[in-house]
Write a protein that holds these residues in place. Structure first.
Motif, PDB file in Angstrom:
ATOM      1  N   TYR A  93       9.334  -9.964  -1.281  1.00 10.87           N
ATOM      2  CA  TYR A  93       9.499 -10.030   0.172  1.00 10.87           C
ATOM      3  C   TYR A  93       8.895  -8.768   0.780  1.00 10.87           C
ATOM      4  CZ  TYR A  93      12.909 -13.745  -0.714  1.00 10.87           C
ATOM      5  OH  TYR A  93      13.528 -14.905  -1.127  1.00 10.87           O
ATOM      6  N   VAL A  94       8.112  -8.947   1.830  1.00 10.14           N
ATOM      7  CA  VAL A  94       7.464  -7.826   2.492  1.00 10.14           C
ATOM      8  C   VAL A  94       7.985  -7.755   3.922  1.00 10.14           C
ATOM      9  CG1 VAL A  94       5.278  -6.767   3.128  1.00 10.14           C
ATOM     10  CG2 VAL A  94       5.431  -8.136   1.033  1.00 10.14           C
ATOM     11  N   ASP A  95       8.741  -6.690   4.218  1.00  7.67           N
ATOM     12  CA  ASP A  95       9.348  -6.464   5.528  1.00  7.67           C
ATOM     13  C   ASP A  95      10.369  -7.557   5.874  1.00  7.67           C
ATOM     14  OD1 ASP A  95       9.783  -4.803   7.624  1.00  7.67           O
ATOM     15  OD2 ASP A  95       8.108  -5.496   8.833  1.00  7.67           O
ATOM     16  N   LEU A  96      11.404  -7.667   5.072  1.00 12.45           N
ATOM     17  CA  LEU A  96      12.498  -8.600   5.353  1.00 12.45           C
ATOM     18  C   LEU A  96      13.140  -8.298   6.701  1.00 12.45           C
ATOM     19  CD1 LEU A  96      14.486  -9.014   2.005  1.00 12.45           C
ATOM     20  CD2 LEU A  96      13.499 -10.855   3.375  1.00 12.45           C
ATOM     21  N   THR A  97      13.647  -9.327   7.374  1.00 12.34           N
ATOM     22  CA  THR A  97      14.339  -9.145   8.645  1.00 12.34           C
ATOM     23  C   THR A  97      15.583  -8.289   8.453  1.00 12.34           C
ATOM     24  OG1 THR A  97      15.574 -11.192   8.287  1.00 12.34           O
ATOM     25  CG2 THR A  97      13.511 -11.349   9.529  1.00 12.34           C
ATOM     26  N   ALA A 112      12.051  -6.623  -2.833  1.00 12.15           N
ATOM     27  CA  ALA A 112      11.803  -6.520  -1.404  1.00 12.15           C
ATOM     28  C   ALA A 112      11.264  -5.149  -1.047  1.00 12.15           C
ATOM     29  CB  ALA A 112      13.081  -6.788  -0.621  1.00 12.15           C
ATOM     30  N   LEU A 113      10.229  -5.132  -0.216  1.00 10.35           N
ATOM     31  CA  LEU A 113       9.737  -3.925   0.439  1.00 10.35           C
ATOM     32  C   LEU A 113      10.197  -4.001   1.885  1.00 10.35           C
ATOM     33  CD1 LEU A 113       6.044  -3.968  -0.859  1.00 10.35           C
ATOM     34  CD2 LEU A 113       8.012  -2.850  -1.913  1.00 10.35           C
ATOM     35  N   VAL A 114      10.872  -2.974   2.386  1.00  9.72           N
ATOM     36  CA  VAL A 114      11.450  -3.044   3.726  1.00  9.72           C
ATOM     37  C   VAL A 114      11.091  -1.792   4.516  1.00  9.72           C
ATOM     38  CG1 VAL A 114      13.343  -4.520   2.962  1.00  9.72           C
ATOM     39  CG2 VAL A 114      13.651  -2.037   2.986  1.00  9.72           C
ATOM     40  N   GLY A 115      11.224  -1.900   5.846  1.00 10.58           N
ATOM     41  CA  GLY A 115      10.873  -0.799   6.723  1.00 10.58           C
ATOM     42  C   GLY A 115      12.024   0.126   7.034  1.00 10.58           C
ATOM     43  N   VAL A 125       7.912  -0.283   3.954  1.00  8.58           N
ATOM     44  CA  VAL A 125       6.847  -0.892   4.746  1.00  8.58           C
ATOM     45  C   VAL A 125       6.637  -0.063   6.001  1.00  8.58           C
ATOM     46  CG1 VAL A 125       6.090  -2.951   5.986  1.00  8.58           C
ATOM     47  CG2 VAL A 125       7.406  -3.192   3.878  1.00  8.58           C
ATOM     48  N   LEU A 126       5.395   0.275   6.292  1.00  8.57           N
ATOM     49  CA  LEU A 126       5.057   1.020   7.491  1.00  8.57           C
ATOM     50  C   LEU A 126       4.809   0.062   8.660  1.00  8.57           C
ATOM     51  CD1 LEU A 126       4.762   3.107   5.186  1.00  8.57           C
ATOM     52  CD2 LEU A 126       2.838   4.076   6.446  1.00  8.57           C
ATOM     53  N   ALA A 127       4.465   0.605   9.814  1.00 10.27           N
ATOM     54  CA  ALA A 127       4.258  -0.205  11.011  1.00 10.27           C
ATOM     55  C   ALA A 127       3.115  -1.202  10.794  1.00 10.27           C
ATOM     56  CB  ALA A 127       3.965   0.693  12.201  1.00 10.27           C
ATOM     57  N   ASP A 128       3.320  -2.415  11.279  1.00  9.11           N
ATOM     58  CA  ASP A 128       2.346  -3.492  11.102  1.00  9.11           C
ATOM     59  C   ASP A 128       1.317  -3.483  12.215  1.00  9.11           C
ATOM     60  OD1 ASP A 128       1.300  -5.931   9.959  1.00  9.11           O
ATOM     61  OD2 ASP A 128       2.216  -6.985  11.653  1.00  9.11           O
ATOM     62  N   GLU A 129       0.049  -3.619  11.850  1.00  7.04           N
ATOM     63  CA  GLU A 129      -1.069  -3.722  12.793  1.00  7.04           C
ATOM     64  C   GLU A 129      -1.075  -2.603  13.827  1.00  7.04           C
ATOM     65  OE1 GLU A 129      -0.913  -7.681  14.427  1.00  7.04           O
ATOM     66  OE2 GLU A 129      -2.093  -8.498  12.773  1.00  7.04           O
ATOM     67  N   VAL A 167       6.901   6.917  10.591  1.00  5.46           N
ATOM     68  CA  VAL A 167       7.590   5.864   9.836  1.00  5.46           C
ATOM     69  C   VAL A 167       7.645   6.243   8.362  1.00  5.46           C
ATOM     70  CG1 VAL A 167       7.530   3.444   9.146  1.00  5.46           C
ATOM     71  CG2 VAL A 167       6.972   4.081  11.494  1.00  5.46           C
ATOM     72  N   ARG A 168       6.553   6.769   7.821  1.00  3.57           N
ATOM     73  CA  ARG A 168       6.550   7.158   6.410  1.00  3.57           C
ATOM     74  C   ARG A 168       7.572   8.256   6.142  1.00  3.57           C
ATOM     75  NH1 ARG A 168       7.705   7.813   2.289  1.00  3.57           N
ATOM     76  NH2 ARG A 168       6.580   7.922   0.301  1.00  3.57           N
TER      77      ARG A 168
END
Length: 440
Positions: A93-97, A112-115, A125-129, A167-168
């Protein structure tokens, strides 16, 4: 003396002879020319090396590191969610809710990788887009996200590098981290700007370019920037699985040092745009997009599991009924990826195949076995001849198709029925066939 030799001798005395007159061992005989190889053989490890994920804590479980198969922004709130995702062949799972319960993954083999910090997470997980909504710059970040107000300080200045660094800093120091980017890195930013996003913040990166479904990507200021020098693409040029491989090429070209970190593919599953007249991806298109990405060096794949338009609006296409058309194709390609995990983590042998036809290829060598991955790049049916210079003559097994071909004098031929065709071949490696065929 045979009649042929007598005729040949007579003609030779007269100063005339034809190829059919030359006998066995005759110095005048002309052997059938072999293929002209354009490049030397070269062994190449997978990006980051086979032990890349070992360097992090937390990190992906050992059984997932060969080729992670992820899904973007899913939720896990019930054991039934996990069962359905396992059935689809997912591993990550990448960036689970935020309402997801990672305890439900215990003992399942899923990661799971999470932010956010979570003791059960396999990484962050870092910020998307962020390349698209914050831009390539290091101005101040207000802490707000798109839709919440001004993101950068001063307003209307770029702060994407600042966002990723912040974020990192909020994730465990030694954790594996992942970031996905968009059309900024893919098309709009110059190489130096894009390379900072790729190299400075996350350990694993991807870029989402939805070649089969994006209603805008064929324009000269988007896909045309990557493929046509800024000219618009025709539908035929644009809606090709090979372009997913070209996206992987773009990201890999930015990695510094070259090959030092994994690049994952990003593939949509449904109708990720709100315009109802935009295309919806099909199962064969998903399969072709994934394998094009693998051939071009992707070390994992993340599926965009959401549809915002069309006949099937859903956030859970691999679970809900309206994803029934695409789900069997995804599950099948995921089974193949998992079964071929050791081969996908094995080295490439570049220069080992010469394909006479419209296909992309990659050769992997796992011990005494070679795997040839081949995906169509054209638009119609094609017959392709493959010449191999480190392969043992014998049987070529076509994986997943219940058929076999004969490899004779280092070559075989196969048919690709259309522009979405993919064939995966297995046969014996011949380390003594030519200099460079043996692993270094």
């Amino acid at each position: 003396m045979s009649a042929v030799r007598r005729v040949c001798t007579g003609l030779a005395v007269a100063g005339v002879c034809f190829g059919s007159c030359a006998g066995p061992g005759d110095p005048s005989a002309s052997p059938t020319p072999g293929p002209t190889w354009p490049a030397p053989l070269a062994w190449r490890e997978v990006d980051g090396g086979p032990a890349f994920y070992d360097a992090f804590d937390p990190t992906l479980p050992a059984e997932q590191r060969a080729f992670p198969i992820g899904v973007w922004l899913e939720s896990v709130t019930d054991p039934g969610d996990v069962r359905l995702d396992l059935a689809a062949g997912l591993t990550t799972y990448v960036d689970l809710t935020t309402d997801s319960d990672l305890a439900l993954l215990d003992g399942t083999g899923l990661a799971a990788l999470v932010g956010r910090e979570d003791p059960r997470a396999a990484g962050g997980v870092l910020a998307d887009e962020v390349d698209m909504w914050a831009g390539a710059g290091e101005n101040g970040w207000t802490g707000l996200w798109p839709g919440q107000g001004e993101v950068c300080d001063p307003a209307n200045t770029p702060c994407g590098y600042t966002v990723q660094a912040a974020v990192r800093a909020g994730l465990p120091a030694d954790a594996l981290t992942y970031a996905n980017y968009g059309k900024g890195v893919a098309f709009r930013l110059d190489d130096a700007e894009a390379a900072r996003f790729v190299n400075e913040f996350a350990d694993v990166v991807s870029v989402d370019t939805y070649w089969f479904t994006d209603p805008h990507i064929c324009g000269g200021h988007e896909g045309g920037m990557l493929l046509a020098g800024g000219q618009p693409l025709t539908e035929q040029e644009c809606r090709r699985p090979a372009n997913y491989g070209r996206t992987v090429d773009r990201v890999r070209s930015l990695v510094d040092p070259p090959g030092s970190r994994p690049v994952w593919a990003f593939v949509e599953l449904g109708h990720p745009f709100s315009e109802d007249d935009a295309p919806t991806i099909t199962g064969p298109q998903v399969r072709a997009a994934v394998w094009s990405s693998v051939i071009h060096g992707a070390r994992g794949v993340v599926y965009f599991n959401h549809s915002f338009g069309g006949a099937c609006e859903s956030f859970h296409l691999l679970r809900e009924a309206c994803g029934a058309d695409v789900r069997p194709w995804v599950a099948d390609v995921n089974r193949q990826l998992t079964a071929l995990g050791p081969a996908l983590a094995a080295p490439f042998l570049d220069g080992a195949v010469l394909a006479d036809g419209p296909v992309d290829t990659a050769v992997k060598v796992d011990g005494g076995t070679q795997y040839l991955l081949a995906a169509a790049t054209g638009d119609g049916a094609a017959t392709v001849r493959f010449d191999l210079r480190c392969a043992a003559d014998g049987t070529v097994t076509v994986l997943g198709e219940d058929r076999a071909l004969a490899l004779v004098d280092g070559a075989f031929t196969d048919t690709f029925v259309d522009g979405l065709a993919v064939h995966l071949y297995r046969y014996d490696h011949a380390p003594d066939a030519a200099p460079g065929c043996a692993a270094p």
